[in-house]
Enzyme design. Sequence first.
Site, PDB file in Angstrom:
ATOM      1  N   SER A 102       0.823  -1.198   0.000  1.00 42.79           N
ATOM      2  CA  SER A 102       0.000   0.000   0.000  1.00 42.79           C
ATOM      3  C   SER A 102       0.863   1.255   0.000  1.00 42.79           C
ATOM      4  O   SER A 102       2.071   1.198   0.184  1.00 42.79           O
ATOM      5  CB  SER A 102      -0.884   0.007   1.243  1.00 42.79           C
ATOM      6  N   LYS A 103       0.208   2.368  -0.208  1.00 39.80           N
ATOM      7  CA  LYS A 103       0.898   3.646  -0.215  1.00 39.80           C
ATOM      8  C   LYS A 103       1.627   3.886   1.108  1.00 39.80           C
ATOM      9  O   LYS A 103       2.717   4.438   1.132  1.00 39.80           O
ATOM     10  CB  LYS A 103      -0.121   4.755  -0.473  1.00 39.80           C
ATOM     11  N   ARG A 104       1.014   3.432   2.173  1.00 37.30           N
ATOM     12  CA  ARG A 104       1.629   3.575   3.497  1.00 37.30           C
ATOM     13  C   ARG A 104       3.004   2.909   3.570  1.00 37.30           C
ATOM     14  O   ARG A 104       3.935   3.446   4.146  1.00 37.30           O
ATOM     15  CB  ARG A 104       0.739   2.941   4.566  1.00 37.30           C
TER      16      ARG A 104
END
Length: 509
Positions: free
Chosen positions: A265-267
């Site tokens: 994910s972007k995280r």
Amino acid sequence: MFNKVRVRFAPSPTGGLHLGGVRTVLYNYLFAKKHGGDFIVRVEDTDQARFVEGAEEYIFKCLEWCGLVPDESVLHGGEYAPYRQSERKATYRQYAEQLVKDGYAYYAFDTPEELDAMRERLKTKGSHSLQYDHSIRMEMNNSLRLLPNETQELLDRGTPYVIRIKVNPNEFVLFTDMIRGDIEFDTNNVDDKVLLKADGMPTYHLAVVVDDYLMKISHAFRGEEWLPSAPVHILLWKYLFGLDAMPQWAHLPLILKPDGNGKLSKRDADRLGFPVYAMDWRDPKSSELTRGFKEIGFLPEAFINLLAVLGWNDGTEQEIFTLDELIEKFSIDKVHKGGAKFDFEKAKWYNQEWIKKLPVTNYELRIKEHLQANGILNIEEEYLLKVIELVKDRCTLLNDFYTQGAFFFQAPPTIDTDSVKAKWDEKKNLFFTELVRGYQFTPVWEHSELEREFKEIASANQLKPGELMLPFRIMLVGGKFGPGVFDIASMIGKEETIRRIEHSLSLLQ
RNA sequence: GCCGCGUUGGUCAAGGGGUUAAGACGCCUCCCUUUCACGGAGGAAUCACGGGUUCGAAUCCCGUACGUGGUACCA
């Protein structure tokens, strides 16, 4: 006679375009092109709450950068327009009503609060499932339980409602996935998914089936996260258009985070320091910028290449593929079933390989942009080309050309004198003073001549060239890196070479 | 919890009944290089576990474990 291959990528414009999304596009594209088919991009913007300004244009820019051009889309047109689901709103309702009429769906008037209460009730009861399904629907506020006139009255009064699919229990939904083979679902575990929302928009479930039918999609590729809802889609196909018309499904494995587990994910990207989006994405609300592969210095050829082989390979040892080779060699049965952890180190290796493989003229302009962004203006074309040739072996990302080549354009801002000082003495000081004098009169400012002279002065001073090379390099470059010193000296020219030596000499006093 | 899907070295992976279980990335050692790279040579896995089937299993079957996805009027 087979029907024409038609595939579609169906993004929802809610933000940056994720790596996994690009891979899905790529597999769609490769499959279509391999079979002489069409690649369609259909925008799934049925969730008005999640609409993000600019996300749609952004997606098309990413595809363009990757070189994956759609045959039909909101941008490219096509005979099945519109390609934006929000513009096809009326169509979906028609099919939803049809399902109700045929007894395959029903109106549900339950409010969100009532749904919460229902789940709460099931939870305390210790139910295994909290779904709105056959086991619970006769206790809910819907047209299945209500009398026809009661339903009609609610409808007439304009009570908000949704249309839900009516999934019959005790059946098995079977289908063959192109990647996973036969898959079976027990309808006892399938819930009555909402098909048409209270705002009149379809959910993904209805829209995907209706549009795939209307757009004559022959093969449907999507992420593995869709597998659990596949039975709903298959049921819908059965009820609406017949299973014979249904596209063949292929559920692609997920791209996982490199450490730990789970979807990338972007995280994770923020945490681990590498991009997950194809291109820079600036959130219009927070104006937060998320870096993309493009801007961080990836070549599109490399990006496509590394994505293609994340979950697929042609069975040989080949690792570097052009788009055309991918089209030629791609086959769906070589796609993996299991998810793959994303390895940024390997991703960089692919970029490096492509930097080496591609003609410099392919990416010269982008290097120039990186240099300019770092304050190096006045770049002369021929000179830049030479610099690139000299440093490309030590660059993995395009912006490495700045760190590896800046000293060709400007004196290094800092000199690593510490690496010289330890062994610095008067003899060496003298050598460089003489070198400056010698270089001032060098007739031909050229690699071999400079080296000859350097060694001559060294031996005249009873010094080994070996112990002088490193100091010389540091004077010119600022640190212990870069191509051959005499190459550098000949490139930057007499005046600049002398200036840098003298500057360092003053620092070493 | 329930349902689905998956599981070959740190990572990507080849291999689909008999192989010394390819290759790549990364890591380590060495060579080349009067820097750093590039390039070259080498090192490190018995295939999640347990049962079968078979003369023989990483490869087939069944369990278990673990992981992962879903379980929204999101896609």
